[in-house]
Design an enzyme around this catalytic site. Structure first.
Site, PDB file in Angstrom:
ATOM      1  CB  VAL A 151      -0.940  -0.003   1.232  1.00  0.00           C
ATOM      2  CG1 VAL A 151      -1.840   1.220   1.213  1.00  0.00           C
ATOM      3  CG2 VAL A 151      -1.763  -1.285   1.276  1.00  0.00           C
ATOM      4  N   PRO A 152       1.194   1.763  -1.180  1.00  0.00           N
ATOM      5  CG  PRO A 152       1.066   2.504  -3.391  1.00  0.00           C
ATOM      6  CD  PRO A 152       0.419   1.565  -2.404  1.00  0.00           C
ATOM      7  CB  CYS A 153       2.120   5.290   2.658  1.00  0.00           C
ATOM      8  SG  CYS A 153       3.274   4.182   3.461  1.00  0.00           S
ATOM      9  CG  HIS A 154       6.774   4.264  -1.305  1.00  0.00           C
ATOM     10  ND1 HIS A 154       6.022   3.111  -1.141  1.00  0.00           N
ATOM     11  CD2 HIS A 154       7.168   4.284  -2.602  1.00  0.00           C
ATOM     12  CE1 HIS A 154       5.973   2.464  -2.302  1.00  0.00           C
ATOM     13  NE2 HIS A 154       6.658   3.155  -3.207  1.00  0.00           N
TER      14      HIS A 154
END
Length: 157
Positions: free
Chosen positions: A121-124
């Site tokens: 879950v690409p919060c970056h």
């Protein structure tokens, strides 16, 4: 990295930071009514394989099943994170606009911070308004690394 699963779904993926172990343990206990137990299973092995492919540039999308639990607002934000394409970034404000709540930028940041499944879950991929690399649970250096990896600016091969 530390992977966790519940009912054959990934429920967390965190950078191995010993100082956050108690926090992670408490979160698993509260959210999933479960204890942190060392071991592996099919879904963890599948996630490990997909992460290896990601880090070697062979995977852009994850297919491992997820068990995301949070507030209604957090789930809405995490759903938006899953829609950010590989190799691209957007701002907290962009996400606030996508959920039709442009004044919720700070709350978006809080939900982003609470994301229990890093990388998948690409919060970056969420950056500050000016494109600055603000905040990341694993540290800004890791955020920069992941963004550069996805843009093809570095390789682990």
């Amino acid at each position: 990295m530390v992977l966790g699963s519940v009912d054959d779904k990934i429920c967390f993926l965190e950078f191995h930071l010993p100082e956050r172990y108690d926090e992670m343990s408490d979160k698993i206990r509260k959210v999933y009514d479960a204890e942190l137990v060392e071991g592996t299973n099919n879904v963890i092995e599948q996630a490990e394989e997909q992460l290896q492919e990601y880090f070697t540039g062979k995977r852009k999308n994850f297919t491992v099943p997820l068990d995301l639990r949070g507030t209604e607002f957090e789930l809405k934000i995490w759903d938006q994170l899953l829609k950010i394409p590989y190799g691209q970034v957007c701002s907290y404000g962009d996400i606030a606009k996508k959920i039709n709540n442009p004044k919720s930028v700070r709350a978006v940041g809080g939900a982003n911070h609470n994301n229990p499944i890093a990388i998948i879950v690409p919060c970056h991929r969420v950056v500050g308004k000016s494109g600055s690399l603000v905040g990341y649970g694993g540290g800004v250096e890791k955020k920069k690394f992941l963004i550069e990896l996805e843009k093809g600016e570095l390789s682990l091969l």
